[in-house]
Design a protein around this motif. Structure first.
Motif, PDB file in Angstrom:
ATOM      1  N   ARG A   2       0.845  -1.190   0.000  1.00 49.28           N
ATOM      2  CA  ARG A   2       0.000   0.000   0.000  1.00 49.28           C
ATOM      3  C   ARG A   2       0.884   1.245   0.000  1.00 49.28           C
ATOM      4  O   ARG A   2       2.008   1.219   0.498  1.00 49.28           O
ATOM      5  CB  ARG A   2      -0.929  -0.014   1.200  1.00 49.28           C
ATOM      6  CG  ARG A   2      -1.941  -1.127   1.048  1.00 49.28           C
ATOM      7  CD  ARG A   2      -2.906  -1.365   2.154  1.00 49.28           C
ATOM      8  NE  ARG A   2      -2.963  -0.491   3.276  1.00 49.28           N
ATOM      9  CZ  ARG A   2      -4.020  -0.368   4.061  1.00 49.28           C
ATOM     10  NH1 ARG A   2      -5.107  -1.051   3.828  1.00 49.28           N
ATOM     11  NH2 ARG A   2      -3.993   0.425   5.097  1.00 49.28           N
ATOM     12  N   ALA A   3       0.328   2.314  -0.576  1.00 48.02           N
ATOM     13  CA  ALA A   3       1.062   3.570  -0.675  1.00 48.02           C
ATOM     14  C   ALA A   3       0.119   4.738  -0.420  1.00 48.02           C
ATOM     15  O   ALA A   3      -1.102   4.614  -0.561  1.00 48.02           O
ATOM     16  CB  ALA A   3       1.697   3.707  -2.057  1.00 48.02           C
ATOM     17  N   PHE A  58       7.647   0.643  -8.156  1.00 43.14           N
ATOM     18  CA  PHE A  58       7.015   1.741  -7.428  1.00 43.14           C
ATOM     19  C   PHE A  58       7.754   3.066  -7.631  1.00 43.14           C
ATOM     20  O   PHE A  58       7.120   4.111  -7.769  1.00 43.14           O
ATOM     21  CB  PHE A  58       6.913   1.423  -5.931  1.00 43.14           C
ATOM     22  CG  PHE A  58       6.200   2.501  -5.179  1.00 43.14           C
ATOM     23  CD1 PHE A  58       4.837   2.650  -5.285  1.00 43.14           C
ATOM     24  CD2 PHE A  58       6.909   3.383  -4.385  1.00 43.14           C
ATOM     25  CE1 PHE A  58       4.171   3.667  -4.618  1.00 43.14           C
ATOM     26  CE2 PHE A  58       6.258   4.403  -3.706  1.00 43.14           C
ATOM     27  CZ  PHE A  58       4.886   4.542  -3.822  1.00 43.14           C
ATOM     28  N   ALA A  62       6.094   6.568  -8.821  1.00 43.69           N
ATOM     29  CA  ALA A  62       6.250   7.834  -8.095  1.00 43.69           C
ATOM     30  C   ALA A  62       6.781   8.920  -9.019  1.00 43.69           C
ATOM     31  O   ALA A  62       6.305  10.068  -8.990  1.00 43.69           O
ATOM     32  CB  ALA A  62       7.165   7.643  -6.890  1.00 43.69           C
ATOM     33  N   ALA A  78       4.312  10.310  -3.949  1.00 45.77           N
ATOM     34  CA  ALA A  78       3.874   8.952  -3.624  1.00 45.77           C
ATOM     35  C   ALA A  78       4.910   8.329  -2.699  1.00 45.77           C
ATOM     36  O   ALA A  78       6.115   8.410  -2.959  1.00 45.77           O
ATOM     37  CB  ALA A  78       3.727   8.121  -4.897  1.00 45.77           C
ATOM     38  N   GLN A  79       4.427   7.746  -1.605  1.00 42.84           N
ATOM     39  CA  GLN A  79       5.299   7.074  -0.633  1.00 42.84           C
ATOM     40  C   GLN A  79       4.681   5.748  -0.246  1.00 42.84           C
ATOM     41  O   GLN A  79       3.452   5.632  -0.153  1.00 42.84           O
ATOM     42  CB  GLN A  79       5.428   7.887   0.654  1.00 42.84           C
ATOM     43  CG  GLN A  79       6.102   9.209   0.520  1.00 42.84           C
ATOM     44  CD  GLN A  79       6.140   9.919   1.862  1.00 42.84           C
ATOM     45  OE1 GLN A  79       5.102  10.117   2.482  1.00 42.84           O
ATOM     46  NE2 GLN A  79       7.320  10.260   2.304  1.00 42.84           N
ATOM     47  N   ARG A  80       5.527   4.775   0.032  1.00 35.03           N
ATOM     48  CA  ARG A  80       5.027   3.521   0.587  1.00 35.03           C
ATOM     49  C   ARG A  80       4.346   3.846   1.915  1.00 35.03           C
ATOM     50  O   ARG A  80       4.788   4.726   2.651  1.00 35.03           O
ATOM     51  CB  ARG A  80       6.171   2.546   0.804  1.00 35.03           C
ATOM     52  CG  ARG A  80       6.832   2.123  -0.478  1.00 35.03           C
ATOM     53  CD  ARG A  80       8.035   1.219  -0.199  1.00 35.03           C
ATOM     54  NE  ARG A  80       8.736   0.932  -1.419  1.00 35.03           N
ATOM     55  CZ  ARG A  80       8.431  -0.054  -2.260  1.00 35.03           C
ATOM     56  NH1 ARG A  80       7.420  -0.853  -1.974  1.00 35.03           N
ATOM     57  NH2 ARG A  80       9.118  -0.243  -3.363  1.00 35.03           N
ATOM     58  N   GLU A  81       3.286   3.126   2.214  1.00 27.74           N
ATOM     59  CA  GLU A  81       2.518   3.408   3.428  1.00 27.74           C
ATOM     60  C   GLU A  81       3.388   3.304   4.680  1.00 27.74           C
ATOM     61  O   GLU A  81       3.288   4.145   5.579  1.00 27.74           O
ATOM     62  CB  GLU A  81       1.328   2.456   3.552  1.00 27.74           C
ATOM     63  CG  GLU A  81       0.472   2.743   4.774  1.00 27.74           C
ATOM     64  CD  GLU A  81      -0.626   1.729   4.975  1.00 27.74           C
ATOM     65  OE1 GLU A  81      -1.693   2.135   5.479  1.00 27.74           O
ATOM     66  OE2 GLU A  81      -0.427   0.540   4.653  1.00 27.74           O
TER      67      GLU A  81
END
Length: 90
Positions: A2-3, A58, A62, A78-81
């Motif tokens: 998830r991001a 990913f 991003a 955008a960042q990884r959760e």
């Protein structure tokens, strides 16, 4: 995986459409979305997405979103959760 995707900038037509279209093209599913317009016309949006089935790495996604942001006059990150959660822990 998830991001979290954040979008900020001057409000205009098509922001949500363009971001979600880019995500759909890469097989990224939107799990949750919240957006607000702050007076007079500042747009903010935060999305939680599922990127496990993303067609590209990913980091490339991003970069693609950041480029879209530049083209639209917005800041898109955008960042990884897990990274997002770690950065915002008190």
């Amino acid at each position: 995986m998830r991001a979290v995707i954040t979008v900020a900038g001057k409000d205009r037509v098509g922001i949500i459409a363009n971001v979600t279209q880019t995500l759909a093209q890469q097989n990224v599913n939107v799990l949750d979305i919240t957006q607000t317009i702050l007076p007079p016309d500042f747009f903010t949006m935060v999305m939680l997405v599922e990127a496990e089935a993303c067609k590209i790495p990913f980091g490339d996604l991003a970069d693609q979103l950041a480029t879209l942001g530049t083209q639209m006059g917005l800041a898109i990150h955008a960042q990884r959760e897990d990274t997002f959660q770690a950065m915002h822990r008190i």
